[in-house]
Design an enzyme around this catalytic site. Sequence first.
Site, PDB file in Angstrom:
ATOM      1  CG  HIS A  72      -2.167  -0.775   1.031  1.00 44.80           C
ATOM      2  ND1 HIS A  72      -3.287  -0.611   1.806  1.00 44.80           N
ATOM      3  CD2 HIS A  72      -2.476  -1.741   0.137  1.00 44.80           C
ATOM      4  CE1 HIS A  72      -4.234  -1.431   1.388  1.00 44.80           C
ATOM      5  NE2 HIS A  72      -3.762  -2.133   0.385  1.00 44.80           N
ATOM      6  CE1 TYR A 201      -5.431   4.025   8.689  1.00 44.83           C
ATOM      7  CE2 TYR A 201      -5.887   4.046  11.039  1.00 44.83           C
ATOM      8  CZ  TYR A 201      -5.206   3.535   9.958  1.00 44.83           C
ATOM      9  OH  TYR A 201      -4.290   2.531  10.150  1.00 44.83           O
TER      10      TYR A 201
END
Length: 391
Positions: A72, A201
Amino acid sequence: MRTTVGIVGAGPAGLLLARLLHNAGIESVVLESRDRRYVEQRQRAGILEQGTVDVLREAGVGARMDREGLPHDGIELRFDRRRHRVDFPALTGGRQVMVYAQTEVCKDLIAAQLADGGPLLFEAEALAVEGAETDRPRVRFRHEGREDVLECDYVVGCDGFWGVARKAVPAALSRTYERTYPFGWLGILADVAPSHDELVYARGERGFALLSMRSPTVTRAYLQVPADTDAADWSDEEIWDELDRRLEVDDPAWRLARGPVTSKSVTPMRSYVHEPMRHGRLFLAGDAAHIVPPTGAKGLNLAVGDVVTFARALLARRDKGDSRPLDGYSGTCLRRVWQAERFSGAMTTMLHRAPDATAFDDKIQLAALDRLTRARSAETDLAEAYTGFPL
Ligand SMILES: Cc1cc2nc3c(=O)[nH]c(=O)nc-3n(C[C@H](O)[C@H](O)[C@H](O)COP(=O)(O)OP(=O)(O)OC[C@H]3O[C@@H](n4cnc5c(N)ncnc54)[C@H](O)[C@@H]3O)c2cc1C
């Protein structure tokens, strides 16, 4: 039974240490209280820092991670119905993280150890570490119904937060630093492709949510819940509805994909450090010495840092007769540990809504997030910490 390094606990710390020592030609014995299946199925961390990835490769256990893990290049922050991507390589000079579950790291390490490593005893419960101040420390343990003693040159306590090794440090020398949070994480695994290709998030009025993944077909997601929550009190539908609300963003194209939930559990949130991490010939590593709230994805990575530090220190002693790295083990590890505590605590405070949060606290959180989107220095600080402090 006698060995050079007695390792208590076969979580990521103990298993990786056994592999590093084996590769360096140093004998060890690993004692693990649970059975192999339990250790291999225990759902926990899933984000590997660049340094952890490099260590696993160098240790010869990175092949499946490289095939099946998901590199990622960033994360997404959501707040105030906005989204902001943090680009790790651009901010850190090329660093990434890898999504590869702790269960898989443990499976790979166990397979390698059983194939050609030293003894790895499952259902072998350490009862006590004794004689840490002497040059013959011992681990008393129970295996197959009888008590035995493992005599060692060194003992490394990798037995997690609830283990016995830390208790061998005399109370008069122990210092503990702790913060508990009035919330936990309700985590699910679901058989559905992740709805975003990077971790999301999200900070919202109703609390924090994290959208993560374990593989291209398995979603991992978390909701901030009160600390005493029973996972069984949440139906699957309620969890998906709440994720939908907390991940809401001004983008008509965004959809949360739902699927069958295969596991559900609540993780408490705690920050904890035990100092020192070494007493005589007993060394503490991983969760045995420190706990971070999972918001910064640091727990497993810190465990890796500790055992790499120990293995290097032992090699310096063997190959160069230099004892200073072993003597300095605690200080070396704690510098990194406190950076991870700082980062994990700051991420937790910035993204979670405390039960007694005021309107002022909300504004401060939003200002911190807004700054991340405008100040490259703030964003760089996050990216550097997330992808990992140097080993
Ligand atoms: C529920 C949960 C969820 C988590 N989620 C995340 C996450 O999402 N992201 C993240 O970064 N981190 C997460 N963590 C933290 C991360 O998983 C840990 O930091 C990591 O497991 C630390 O590895 P370790 O080897 O030090 O300890 P552990 O993995 O705890 O391993 C310790 C081992 O010692 C064994 N043991 C204990 N006592 C004895 C004994 N007396 N004798 C012999 N063996 C013993 C245990 O059975 C265990 O196998 C989570 C932790 C928990 C508890």
